[in-house]
Design a protein around this motif. Sequence first.
Motif, PDB file in Angstrom:
ATOM      1  N   SER A 130       0.860  -1.179   0.000  1.00 46.36           N
ATOM      2  CA  SER A 130       0.000   0.000   0.000  1.00 46.36           C
ATOM      3  C   SER A 130       0.899   1.234   0.000  1.00 46.36           C
ATOM      4  O   SER A 130       2.082   1.151   0.349  1.00 46.36           O
ATOM      5  CB  SER A 130      -0.904   0.007   1.248  1.00 46.36           C
ATOM      6  OG  SER A 130      -1.632   1.234   1.299  1.00 46.36           O
ATOM      7  N   GLY A 131       0.309   2.374  -0.382  1.00 46.83           N
ATOM      8  CA  GLY A 131       1.058   3.627  -0.356  1.00 46.83           C
ATOM      9  C   GLY A 131       0.650   4.519   0.791  1.00 46.83           C
ATOM     10  O   GLY A 131       1.022   5.698   0.832  1.00 46.83           O
ATOM     11  N   ARG A 132      -0.102   3.976   1.706  1.00 49.42           N
ATOM     12  CA  ARG A 132      -0.576   4.788   2.833  1.00 49.42           C
ATOM     13  C   ARG A 132      -0.616   3.923   4.096  1.00 49.42           C
ATOM     14  O   ARG A 132      -1.071   2.779   4.059  1.00 49.42           O
ATOM     15  CB  ARG A 132      -1.950   5.371   2.516  1.00 49.42           C
ATOM     16  CG  ARG A 132      -2.339   6.519   3.426  1.00 49.42           C
ATOM     17  CD  ARG A 132      -3.492   7.317   2.850  1.00 49.42           C
ATOM     18  NE  ARG A 132      -3.055   8.301   1.852  1.00 49.42           N
ATOM     19  CZ  ARG A 132      -3.887   8.966   1.047  1.00 49.42           C
ATOM     20  NH1 ARG A 132      -5.187   8.726   1.107  1.00 49.42           N
ATOM     21  NH2 ARG A 132      -3.412   9.847   0.183  1.00 49.42           N
ATOM     22  N   PHE A 133      -0.128   4.519   5.206  1.00 51.76           N
ATOM     23  CA  PHE A 133      -0.037   3.795   6.476  1.00 51.76           C
ATOM     24  C   PHE A 133      -0.847   4.534   7.537  1.00 51.76           C
ATOM     25  O   PHE A 133      -0.620   5.731   7.759  1.00 51.76           O
ATOM     26  CB  PHE A 133       1.430   3.694   6.896  1.00 51.76           C
ATOM     27  CG  PHE A 133       1.663   2.961   8.188  1.00 51.76           C
ATOM     28  CD1 PHE A 133       1.123   1.700   8.409  1.00 51.76           C
ATOM     29  CD2 PHE A 133       2.443   3.526   9.192  1.00 51.76           C
ATOM     30  CE1 PHE A 133       1.347   1.012   9.602  1.00 51.76           C
ATOM     31  CE2 PHE A 133       2.677   2.851  10.392  1.00 51.76           C
ATOM     32  CZ  PHE A 133       2.127   1.596  10.591  1.00 51.76           C
ATOM     33  N   GLU A 134      -1.735   3.814   8.194  1.00 50.82           N
ATOM     34  CA  GLU A 134      -2.629   4.461   9.160  1.00 50.82           C
ATOM     35  C   GLU A 134      -1.872   5.029  10.372  1.00 50.82           C
ATOM     36  O   GLU A 134      -2.349   5.963  11.013  1.00 50.82           O
ATOM     37  CB  GLU A 134      -3.722   3.473   9.610  1.00 50.82           C
ATOM     38  CG  GLU A 134      -3.253   2.277  10.429  1.00 50.82           C
ATOM     39  CD  GLU A 134      -2.605   1.173   9.599  1.00 50.82           C
ATOM     40  OE1 GLU A 134      -2.513   1.321   8.361  1.00 50.82           O
ATOM     41  OE2 GLU A 134      -2.172   0.171  10.194  1.00 50.82           O
ATOM     42  N   GLY A 135      -0.686   4.497  10.638  1.00 52.83           N
ATOM     43  CA  GLY A 135       0.065   4.967  11.812  1.00 52.83           C
ATOM     44  C   GLY A 135       1.184   5.932  11.472  1.00 52.83           C
ATOM     45  O   GLY A 135       2.056   6.205  12.310  1.00 52.83           O
ATOM     46  N   ALA A 136       1.151   6.485  10.251  1.00 55.82           N
ATOM     47  CA  ALA A 136       2.276   7.311   9.796  1.00 55.82           C
ATOM     48  C   ALA A 136       2.563   8.482  10.733  1.00 55.82           C
ATOM     49  O   ALA A 136       3.726   8.759  11.075  1.00 55.82           O
ATOM     50  CB  ALA A 136       2.007   7.822   8.379  1.00 55.82           C
ATOM     51  N   ALA A 137       1.507   9.182  11.163  1.00 58.19           N
ATOM     52  CA  ALA A 137       1.714  10.399  11.962  1.00 58.19           C
ATOM     53  C   ALA A 137       2.485  10.120  13.241  1.00 58.19           C
ATOM     54  O   ALA A 137       3.189  10.985  13.761  1.00 58.19           O
ATOM     55  CB  ALA A 137       0.359  11.033  12.289  1.00 58.19           C
ATOM     56  N   LYS A 138       2.391   8.895  13.757  1.00 57.88           N
ATOM     57  CA  LYS A 138       3.065   8.570  15.014  1.00 57.88           C
ATOM     58  C   LYS A 138       4.584   8.531  14.868  1.00 57.88           C
ATOM     59  O   LYS A 138       5.303   8.595  15.875  1.00 57.88           O
ATOM     60  CB  LYS A 138       2.583   7.205  15.523  1.00 57.88           C
ATOM     61  CG  LYS A 138       1.156   7.173  15.976  1.00 57.88           C
ATOM     62  CD  LYS A 138       0.905   5.814  16.624  1.00 57.88           C
ATOM     63  CE  LYS A 138      -0.558   5.647  16.962  1.00 57.88           C
ATOM     64  NZ  LYS A 138      -0.834   4.270  17.364  1.00 57.88           N
ATOM     65  N   VAL A 139       5.067   8.380  13.655  1.00 55.31           N
ATOM     66  CA  VAL A 139       6.525   8.249  13.465  1.00 55.31           C
ATOM     67  C   VAL A 139       7.077   9.384  12.601  1.00 55.31           C
ATOM     68  O   VAL A 139       8.204   9.309  12.112  1.00 55.31           O
ATOM     69  CB  VAL A 139       6.874   6.869  12.848  1.00 55.31           C
ATOM     70  CG1 VAL A 139       6.369   5.756  13.746  1.00 55.31           C
ATOM     71  CG2 VAL A 139       6.307   6.700  11.446  1.00 55.31           C
ATOM     72  N   ALA A 140       6.297  10.451  12.449  1.00 58.11           N
ATOM     73  CA  ALA A 140       6.688  11.547  11.556  1.00 58.11           C
ATOM     74  C   ALA A 140       7.629  12.535  12.248  1.00 58.11           C
ATOM     75  O   ALA A 140       7.679  12.615  13.482  1.00 58.11           O
ATOM     76  CB  ALA A 140       5.430  12.280  11.088  1.00 58.11           C
TER      77      ALA A 140
END
Length: 582
Positions: free
Chosen positions: A266-276
């Motif tokens: 996939s090109g989108r991760f639901e938890g992305a903001a947590k590791v930004a």
Amino acid sequence: MAKILRVDMTSGTVKYEDVPEKYAMMAGRWLTSSMVADEVDPECHPLGPTNKLVFAPGIVTGTRAATSARLSVGGKSPLTGGIKESNAGTKFAVMQARLGIKALVVEGQPKDGKSYLLEIKKDAARLLPADDLAGKGAYETTDALVAKYGKVGVSCVGPAGEFKLSGAGICFSDEKDRASRYAGRGGLGAVMGSKGLKAIVIDDTGAAGVPIANKALFEQGRKKLLAGLQSHDLTKPKGALNSYGTAVLINIMNEAGGLPTRNFSSGRFEGAAKVAGETIFERNKGLLGKEEYNHACSPGCVIQCSNTVRDANGNEIASCVEYETAWALGPNCGIDDLEAIAKMTWLCNDIGVDTIEMGATIGVAMEGGALPFGDVQGAIKLLEEVGKGTPIGRIIGNGAGFAGKAFGVTRVPTVKNQAMPAYEPRAVKGIGITYATSTMGADHTAGYTIAPEIAGVSGKLDQFDPNKADLSYAFQSTTAFIDTSGHCLFIAFAILDIPSAYEGWVEECAGVVGANWTAADVLRIGDEVLRTERRFNEAAGLGKAADRLPEFMKYEPLPPHNVVWNVSDEDLDSVYGRLDAK
Ligand code: SF4
């Protein structure tokens, strides 16, 4: 007078040589790739005695030029089987340049199979036994050498290099003597390990410094580039990179649908903001009670993009956690635990492996059923196995391609057997063309078209437009000169957007070597570097057929945009085909 320092690991001897006329203007990647092409048989075994390692600082490295402490390392790659240049920002580069060592060449292999330390001082170098360092992690090795030698630059390999694993990198010390800066890609750490060279210490006490042929031109250029770097939104003080680091790209790429997630499914991760990057900044602010801006990895960097990830008590877990690293060990493995990602970063640095290759490999192992996506403890355990050299550790440590075969996985995100970095090529076509055609294997730094495709630098392009062969080639050629100049790739934002900064960059380089270079020379030299590397690869068996993305990308639509890889083979062949026509 500049010299070449040649170290023969077979005889245990070192010697200084005059610089041949043909290399007089060269430095950085231009020099490493030219010397590798001249001295290394493209068909040699990368881990055998006839491969060589070449370390070369850039043209302006060691001068007052901003953000220019880059060291290129070249050799034949055990990962791709082709030529490799991998560079790092480190004080080691500055010291080598100031000592007038235009190139350090390491060749041969010790007959006794033991580990050695190379000690370099002004006009003197020698090999010493390093039995006491053998098998140690990069942090312990670097700490021990700094404790013994004081203010030195250190390079070393961790256990992964000693095990000769294709994911092994070469470590360099940062500004605080952390073992954290890597010429990470392509397995050059395995080449260093195969030569029995555990570590190098370099001390530039008494060095003459870097001679500048035309000081006025150099100074004029230096000021122009510095002004550009200090005014561009991405590179200025308290700008995007100084505040949020390269991990600022996590949210941006996620929004664009181009953040590879769970092994490129996939090109989108639901938890992305947590590791930004923004999260790291805000978290540190809460932990420290004040804003913490990032620091420089190497002397003279004005961009200062290196972050620090801290534990709940505010203590450092790892520095730096780059975008690529946060992505590889995070979203690509279905992991959104920032502290765990930092811990894995520390482990990779200590073991001496490329974080991109390891994150991609663990993602493949997860796909193959070795552990579930999101399994933090399982991922940490796998990295620990790499450090121990167990059978499973060696499968992981040899990279995504190797692990894909071991686990019977078809979704293996590699080109020329090197793992793709943190940009999904189905969603961002230009970077896909760079991955496919670069002489280095899948490598975002070889031609960073993300700048216009995502960041809007030098204009904003449609990320889905597949007609970007010309763009990718232009970026690859210009990048070859950035890697030659000794500047960090991140000057690209300013030189692409601000014409005076570009002029300054060229003038600085011309000032050091005493040439009348213009923008046309940048492309001429870039072409020459790429042609040299391409010829080496062809002779090594990596021709057009190797310039392809993995097949699954052609038939598996990538959510959320449901796009497939649709750049034609003809377009891919046209990227380097133009060099034959010139
Ligand atoms: S911009 Fe970042 S990676 Fe580049 S030299 Fe500066 S601190 Fe190092």
